[in-house]
Design a protein around this motif. Structure first.
Motif, PDB file in Angstrom:
ATOM      1  N   ARG A   6       0.838  -1.208   0.000  1.00 27.27           N
ATOM      2  CA  ARG A   6       0.000   0.000   0.000  1.00 27.27           C
ATOM      3  C   ARG A   6       0.875   1.261   0.000  1.00 27.27           C
ATOM      4  NH1 ARG A   6      -3.226  -1.587   3.378  1.00 27.27           N
ATOM      5  NH2 ARG A   6      -5.172  -1.865   2.227  1.00 27.27           N
ATOM      6  N   GLU A   7       1.955   1.241   0.769  1.00 29.42           N
ATOM      7  CA  GLU A   7       2.859   2.393   0.826  1.00 29.42           C
ATOM      8  C   GLU A   7       3.627   2.564  -0.487  1.00 29.42           C
ATOM      9  OE1 GLU A   7       5.366   1.860   4.209  1.00 29.42           O
ATOM     10  OE2 GLU A   7       3.703   1.615   5.605  1.00 29.42           O
ATOM     11  N   SER A   8       4.039   1.451  -1.099  1.00 25.80           N
ATOM     12  CA  SER A   8       4.748   1.536  -2.370  1.00 25.80           C
ATOM     13  C   SER A   8       3.852   2.101  -3.463  1.00 25.80           C
ATOM     14  CB  SER A   8       5.267   0.147  -2.774  1.00 25.80           C
ATOM     15  OG  SER A   8       6.232  -0.303  -1.854  1.00 25.80           O
ATOM     16  N   ILE A   9       2.596   1.651  -3.491  1.00 25.00           N
ATOM     17  CA  ILE A   9       1.650   2.179  -4.472  1.00 25.00           C
ATOM     18  C   ILE A   9       1.431   3.674  -4.256  1.00 25.00           C
ATOM     19  CG2 ILE A   9      -0.773   2.123  -5.191  1.00 25.00           C
ATOM     20  CD1 ILE A   9      -0.736  -0.893  -4.783  1.00 25.00           C
ATOM     21  N   ALA A  10       1.370   4.098  -2.997  1.00 24.16           N
ATOM     22  CA  ALA A  10       1.202   5.525  -2.700  1.00 24.16           C
ATOM     23  C   ALA A  10       2.361   6.336  -3.262  1.00 24.16           C
ATOM     24  CB  ALA A  10       1.071   5.735  -1.196  1.00 24.16           C
ATOM     25  N   SER A  11       3.574   5.781  -3.236  1.00 24.34           N
ATOM     26  CA  SER A  11       4.728   6.516  -3.771  1.00 24.34           C
ATOM     27  C   SER A  11       4.672   6.592  -5.292  1.00 24.34           C
ATOM     28  CB  SER A  11       6.044   5.877  -3.295  1.00 24.34           C
ATOM     29  OG  SER A  11       6.372   4.715  -4.026  1.00 24.34           O
ATOM     30  N   ASP A  38      10.135  -2.668  -5.996  1.00 25.46           N
ATOM     31  CA  ASP A  38       9.845  -3.782  -5.094  1.00 25.46           C
ATOM     32  C   ASP A  38       8.793  -3.359  -4.074  1.00 25.46           C
ATOM     33  OD1 ASP A  38      11.639  -5.345  -6.435  1.00 25.46           O
ATOM     34  OD2 ASP A  38      13.223  -5.220  -4.916  1.00 25.46           O
ATOM     35  N   ASP A  39       8.014  -4.311  -3.608  1.00 19.74           N
ATOM     36  CA  ASP A  39       6.868  -3.978  -2.747  1.00 19.74           C
ATOM     37  C   ASP A  39       7.261  -3.415  -1.392  1.00 19.74           C
ATOM     38  OD1 ASP A  39       7.838  -6.285  -1.548  1.00 19.74           O
ATOM     39  OD2 ASP A  39       5.979  -7.426  -1.730  1.00 19.74           O
ATOM     40  N   ASP A  40       8.531  -3.541  -1.003  1.00 14.52           N
ATOM     41  CA  ASP A  40       8.962  -2.997   0.288  1.00 14.52           C
ATOM     42  C   ASP A  40       9.805  -1.733   0.140  1.00 14.52           C
ATOM     43  OD1 ASP A  40      10.977  -4.462  -0.907  1.00 14.52           O
ATOM     44  OD2 ASP A  40      11.655  -5.457   0.921  1.00 14.52           O
ATOM     45  N   ASP A  41       9.842  -1.163  -1.077  1.00 12.17           N
ATOM     46  CA  ASP A  41      10.620   0.049  -1.305  1.00 12.17           C
ATOM     47  C   ASP A  41       9.708   1.217  -1.691  1.00 12.17           C
ATOM     48  OD1 ASP A  41      12.960  -1.347  -0.775  1.00 12.17           O
ATOM     49  OD2 ASP A  41      13.299  -1.848  -2.877  1.00 12.17           O
ATOM     50  N   LEU A  42      10.306   2.420  -1.793  1.00 10.78           N
ATOM     51  CA  LEU A  42       9.545   3.625  -2.110  1.00 10.78           C
ATOM     52  C   LEU A  42      10.291   4.463  -3.139  1.00 10.78           C
ATOM     53  CD1 LEU A  42       8.666   4.818   1.521  1.00 10.78           C
ATOM     54  CD2 LEU A  42       7.142   3.581  -0.036  1.00 10.78           C
ATOM     55  N   TRP A  43       9.537   5.219  -3.925  1.00  2.00           N
ATOM     56  CA  TRP A  43      10.104   6.227  -4.812  1.00  2.00           C
ATOM     57  C   TRP A  43       9.818   7.618  -4.278  1.00  2.00           C
ATOM     58  CZ3 TRP A  43       7.768   4.088 -10.010  1.00  2.00           C
ATOM     59  CH2 TRP A  43       8.570   3.030 -10.472  1.00  2.00           C
ATOM     60  N   GLU A  88      13.980   4.748  -1.972  1.00  5.65           N
ATOM     61  CA  GLU A  88      14.280   4.262  -0.621  1.00  5.65           C
ATOM     62  C   GLU A  88      14.329   2.735  -0.657  1.00  5.65           C
ATOM     63  OE1 GLU A  88      14.436   6.184   2.320  1.00  5.65           O
ATOM     64  OE2 GLU A  88      14.035   8.119   1.354  1.00  5.65           O
ATOM     65  N   TRP A  89      15.523   2.191  -0.399  1.00  2.31           N
ATOM     66  CA  TRP A  89      15.705   0.736  -0.312  1.00  2.31           C
ATOM     67  C   TRP A  89      15.561   0.401   1.166  1.00  2.31           C
ATOM     68  CZ3 TRP A  89      20.954  -2.002  -1.764  1.00  2.31           C
ATOM     69  CH2 TRP A  89      20.757  -3.380  -1.809  1.00  2.31           C
ATOM     70  N   ARG A  90      14.376  -0.039   1.550  1.00  3.07           N
ATOM     71  CA  ARG A  90      13.994  -0.043   2.959  1.00  3.07           C
ATOM     72  C   ARG A  90      14.379  -1.321   3.696  1.00  3.07           C
ATOM     73  NH1 ARG A  90       7.971   1.945   3.868  1.00  3.07           N
ATOM     74  NH2 ARG A  90       7.437   0.334   2.348  1.00  3.07           N
ATOM     75  N   PHE A  91      14.660  -1.128   4.980  1.00  5.07           N
ATOM     76  CA  PHE A  91      14.851  -2.249   5.905  1.00  5.07           C
ATOM     77  C   PHE A  91      13.526  -2.532   6.603  1.00  5.07           C
ATOM     78  CE2 PHE A  91      15.310  -3.596  10.309  1.00  5.07           C
ATOM     79  CZ  PHE A  91      16.115  -4.725  10.180  1.00  5.07           C
ATOM     80  N   HIS A  92      13.234  -3.802   6.803  1.00  2.86           N
ATOM     81  CA  HIS A  92      12.056  -4.163   7.588  1.00  2.86           C
ATOM     82  C   HIS A  92      12.290  -5.537   8.209  1.00  2.86           C
ATOM     83  CE1 HIS A  92      10.674  -7.110   4.566  1.00  2.86           C
ATOM     84  NE2 HIS A  92      11.107  -6.237   3.686  1.00  2.86           N
ATOM     85  N   PRO A  93      11.664  -5.826   9.348  1.00  2.00           N
ATOM     86  CA  PRO A  93      11.813  -7.135   9.966  1.00  2.00           C
ATOM     87  C   PRO A  93      11.107  -8.195   9.131  1.00  2.00           C
ATOM     88  CG  PRO A  93      10.181  -5.842  11.130  1.00  2.00           C
ATOM     89  CD  PRO A  93      10.825  -4.917  10.137  1.00  2.00           C
ATOM     90  N   GLY A  94      11.475  -9.452   9.351  1.00  2.00           N
ATOM     91  CA  GLY A  94      10.846 -10.541   8.611  1.00  2.00           C
ATOM     92  C   GLY A  94      11.778 -11.090   7.549  1.00  2.00           C
ATOM     93  N   ASP A  95      11.322 -12.119   6.839  1.00  2.00           N
ATOM     94  CA  ASP A  95      12.138 -12.795   5.843  1.00  2.00           C
ATOM     95  C   ASP A  95      12.353 -11.898   4.625  1.00  2.00           C
ATOM     96  OD1 ASP A  95      13.542 -15.073   4.835  1.00  2.00           O
ATOM     97  OD2 ASP A  95      11.872 -15.408   3.465  1.00  2.00           O
TER      98      ASP A  95
END
Length: 279
Positions: free
Chosen positions: A18-23, A90-95, A199-206
């Protein structure tokens, strides 16, 4: 500027998607379409896509990837894209908002087929490092230092993408680096905007970078394919990472000892001793 399509590969990350789509929606140059390619058949992902399609001024399409894997997802999205330019996120990154405008403008102004932007690499929860791809790299020099092309900081001419067959699903680690090298081998031209635009983001999880045996096997595959063209420093860094992961996971004392010896050889005795003392 010519039309641009955006492809987001996703896997069970609807909250981040959802955040990636917003970007993408915030881009100063709006795409003609957004293609979300899901390899998990996830109802939550489908709901996010349907919600975005209902409110955004461009089409947002859901595509199922039954083959699985991010490379297949990127390729499937590229096949469905109708724009001349394709941007991957990628779904965990942002523009950042000017990402598409800056990179498509750069590509068209310099008449290159690939444009890469700088990025902010979130290495962990507290460390953020700006990175940018080097200019003027050739097939002989692209593997002499770690690359700064990711799955989220470039736009590419659709024809150039398929000239090399897209991303290689056999490459499970560093598939973006492999893709860049194959593009250079094929004579694809590129330009760089060093400004951090993604933004090449860090997040917890696999994540792909999780130190699993799958990652170790992927590094081994990458070394087998490209190792002969690497600098000694890059080869050593990748080899020691691979051996270290294997050592962490083995339960055999003999295997652990053998891997320790291989690590000493790869590092060199003095460098290995310094590494141990720093722990």
């Amino acid at each position: 500027m010519q039309a641009v399509s955006v492809v987001i590969p996703t896997h069970l990350r609807s909250h981040l998607l959802r955040e990636s789509i917003a970007s993408v929606a915030a881009q100063t140059l709006q795409p003609i379409e957004l293609l979300v390619v899901d390899d998990a058949n996830d109802p939550a992902t489908q709901a996010v896509v349907a919600e975005a399609d209902a409110r955004l001024p461009f089409a947002v399409r859901y595509i199922a990837n039954e083959a699985g894997g991010v490379c297949h997802s990127r390729n499937k999205g590229a096949e469905a894209a109708t724009g001349r330019w394709i941007g991957f996120l990628d779904d965990d990154d942002l523009w950042h908002p000017p990402f598409l405008e800056r990179l498509v403008g750069l590509a068209e102004q310099q008449r290159v087929e690939l444009a890469l932007g700088g990025l902010l690499h979130h290495e962990d929860e507290h460390t953020v490092t700006p990175r940018a791809q080097l200019t003027g790299l050739t097939p002989d020099t692209a593997l002499r230092q770690n690359g700064s092309m990711t799955g989220s900081n470039f736009v590419i001419d659709r024809d150039a993408y398929f000239r090399v067959g897209g991303f290689d699903p056999a490459v499970t680690v560093f598939n973006d680096w492999d893709f860049f090298v194959r593009l250079l081998d094929a004579g694809v031209t590129y330009g760089v905007d060093p400004e951090p635009l993604a933004e090449w983001r860090f997040h917890p999880g696999d994540r792909i970078a999780t130190p699993s045996l799958r990652r170790a096997a992927g590094i081994g595959f990458f070394l087998d394919r490209h190792g002969k063209r690497m600098s000694r420093v890059v080869w050593r860094d990748l080899e020691t990472t691979m051996l270290g992961i294997r050592r962490i996971h083995t339960k055999s004392r003999f295997e652990k000892l053998k891997l320790s010896v291989q690590l000493i050889r790869a590092h060199g005795p003095l460098r290995y001793a310094k590494r141990i003392l720093r722990r």
